[in-house]
Design an enzyme around this catalytic site. Sequence first.
Site, PDB file in Angstrom:
ATOM      1  N   SER A 122       0.577   0.406 -10.134  1.00 37.85           N
ATOM      2  CA  SER A 122       1.547   0.730  -9.532  1.00 37.85           C
ATOM      3  C   SER A 122       1.895   0.137  -8.173  1.00 37.85           C
ATOM      4  O   SER A 122       2.168  -1.210  -8.233  1.00 37.85           O
ATOM      5  CB  SER A 122       2.086   2.141  -9.292  1.00 37.85           C
ATOM      6  OG  SER A 122       3.430   2.248  -9.067  1.00 37.85           O
ATOM      7  N   HIS A 127       6.147  -0.578   5.614  1.00 34.02           N
ATOM      8  CA  HIS A 127       7.419  -1.074   6.313  1.00 34.02           C
ATOM      9  C   HIS A 127       7.055  -0.602   8.155  1.00 34.02           C
ATOM     10  O   HIS A 127       6.723   0.401   7.934  1.00 34.02           O
ATOM     11  CB  HIS A 127       8.541  -0.420   5.894  1.00 34.02           C
ATOM     12  CG  HIS A 127       8.685  -0.341   4.540  1.00 34.02           C
ATOM     13  ND1 HIS A 127       9.317  -1.583   3.699  1.00 34.02           N
ATOM     14  CD2 HIS A 127       8.442   0.426   3.107  1.00 34.02           C
ATOM     15  CE1 HIS A 127       9.287  -1.547   2.317  1.00 34.02           C
ATOM     16  NE2 HIS A 127       8.539  -0.224   2.216  1.00 34.02           N
ATOM     17  N   CYS A 167      -1.012   5.237 -11.102  1.00 31.02           N
ATOM     18  CA  CYS A 167      -0.914   5.806 -12.319  1.00 31.02           C
ATOM     19  C   CYS A 167      -2.335   5.969 -12.871  1.00 31.02           C
ATOM     20  O   CYS A 167      -3.392   5.074 -12.483  1.00 31.02           O
ATOM     21  CB  CYS A 167      -0.208   5.119 -13.413  1.00 31.02           C
ATOM     22  SG  CYS A 167       1.731   4.938 -12.834  1.00 31.02           S
TER      23      CYS A 167
END
Length: 132
Positions: A65, A70, A85
């Site tokens: 995934s 940020h 996953c």
Amino acid sequence: MEYSTFGRHVAVDTWGVDFEVLNNAELLQAHLVEAAESCGATVLSVQSKQFEPQGATVLVLLSESHLSIHTYPERGFAAIDCYTCGETVDPQLAIDYLVSVLKPEKMYAKKIIRGLGELEVVTPVMNQVELV
């Protein structure tokens, strides 16, 4: 072959992180790749953006995934998340690695268990790993 839809998504807000660390997309990219590798994930690609006058975003696309950060260096803030996953790669290990690198004064974390029906939200145990 049938694949499981089970996944774990760990999201962490960190506060009180050094400006210079949060404002260096190249350094963050290296740390995110190391974090992904530390949890056994397979890195497919990496995108990063250094913003002006400050801030950075790094996204690591994983076979399992993704891992992202940020940053808002002027606030000492970084939003980190890792979703994987399956059962074999634990996103918490990648998050623990990044927390050890960033050394925040405060952090708030949640883990979402996904792919089994109703979303389950838990507060994970955060462990700072020993960096060698």
